[in-house]
Design an enzyme around this catalytic site. Structure first.
Site, mmCIF file in Angstrom:
data_model
loop_
_atom_site.group_PDB
_atom_site.id
_atom_site.type_symbol
_atom_site.label_atom_id
_atom_site.label_comp_id
_atom_site.label_asym_id
_atom_site.label_seq_id
_atom_site.Cartn_x
_atom_site.Cartn_y
_atom_site.Cartn_z
ATOM 1 N N ASP A 18 0.832 -1.213 0.000
ATOM 2 C CA ASP A 18 0.000 0.000 0.000
ATOM 3 C C ASP A 18 0.864 1.259 0.000
ATOM 4 O OD1 ASP A 18 -2.345 1.422 -0.019
ATOM 5 O OD2 ASP A 18 -2.795 1.147 2.108
ATOM 6 N N ASN A 66 -11.029 -2.409 -5.427
ATOM 7 C CA ASN A 66 -10.252 -1.471 -6.251
ATOM 8 C C ASN A 66 -10.899 -1.216 -7.620
ATOM 9 O OD1 ASN A 66 -7.017 -2.609 -5.002
ATOM 10 N ND2 ASN A 66 -8.196 -0.817 -4.370
#
Ligand code: IPE
Ligand code: IPE
Ligand code: MG
Length: 246
Positions: A18, A66
């Site tokens: 991330d 996502n």
């Protein structure tokens, strides 16, 4: 700090990669530049884990959620993914790495899926580290799919509901052939699981690094692994019980 004990590595390391977007935005760059830079980190970390002798490495590359990002970012990520997989097959073969994917592959664009299948096929006889990419992956979706498949087997009469246990349920998950992660690293300072491997993480040791994924390095990896090695995994028992076990 003490050196890394190569005898005491996690058998399965999972990473939530991330912070690509923030890394780029902090430098006034487009988010996709952060993703490109993130791919370089993937190369470094995959190679290092394989060298260290880690048996299973699972990387969260694209979540089921996502897909909700702006179309342009999703498109760019899919293009990058395809490019990475195609470029890496040769290197995976050279390093004896077996490639694997978990997630809802039906949702991937056909060209990405073809690249995935080709990489799986071309590395299937490799006997070294198993590299799993989580693509279009969501843990709740995975558990629901497993429950539905199990229910179908029960109605078909091939499974007795009374005999269902943790082990047999696990065999319906995407990770059927992979042991549960021993260690999970999440980069970028976020302290959440974001729908990753909810079932499999039951007893995993968690580690949160403040470094954004594009800047995560071998040194950071070693630091995390040393932290892992300092922990006592009790699985519900007492410390004394573990000491007495030879
Ligand atoms: C991780 O970086 C990569 C993916 C989720 C695909 P992000 O894109 O989430 O980066 P941040 O969290 O916005 O900084
Ligand atoms: C998790 O990161 C998914 C991946 C690393 C692929 P996100 O950036 O999507 O997670 P949230 O939305 O901040 O929880
Ligand atoms: Mg993020």
């Amino acid at each position: 700090m003490h050196a890394l004990d190569t005898e005491k590595l996690p058998r399965h390391l999972a990473i939530i990669m991330d912070g690509n977007g923030r890394w780029a935005q902090e430098r006034m760059l487009k988010r996709i530049i952060g993703h490109q830079k993130g791919v370089e980190t993937v190369r470094v970390i995959v190679e290092e884990c394989s060298k260290l002798g880690i048996r299973y490495l699972t990387l969260f590359a694209f979540s089921a959620e996502n897909w909700l990002r702006p179309k342009t970012e999703v498109k760019a990520l899919m293009a990058l993914l395809k490019k990475y997989i195609k470029a890496e097959v040769a290197r995976m073969t050279a390093n004896n790495i077996r490639f694997n994917v978990i997630g809802n592959r039906d949702e991937l664009p056909p060209d990405v899926n073809d690249a995935v299948q080709e990489a799986i096929d071309r590395t299937e006889r490799n006997t070294g580290m198993v590299l799993t990419l989580a693509l279009s992956y969501g843990a709740r979706q995975e558990i629901i799919r497993a429950a539905a498949r199990l229910a179908a087997d029960i109605s078909a009469g091939t499974v007795n509901p009374g005999a269902v246990d943790e082990r047999s349920f696990s065999s319906y998950l995407f990770t059927a052939t992979i042991p549960d992660p021993d260690f999970l690293i999440r980069t970028s300072g976020e302290m959440r699981i974001s729908n990753f491997l909810l079932w499999q993480l039951a007893y995993t040791e968690l580690y949160f690094s403040n470094v954004n994924w594009p800047e995560f390095s071998r040194i950071e990896l070693h630091k995390a692994l040393r932290d892992y090695q300092s922990r006592e995994r009790r699985f519900g028992r007492t410390s004394a019980q573990l000491q007495n076990r030879s």
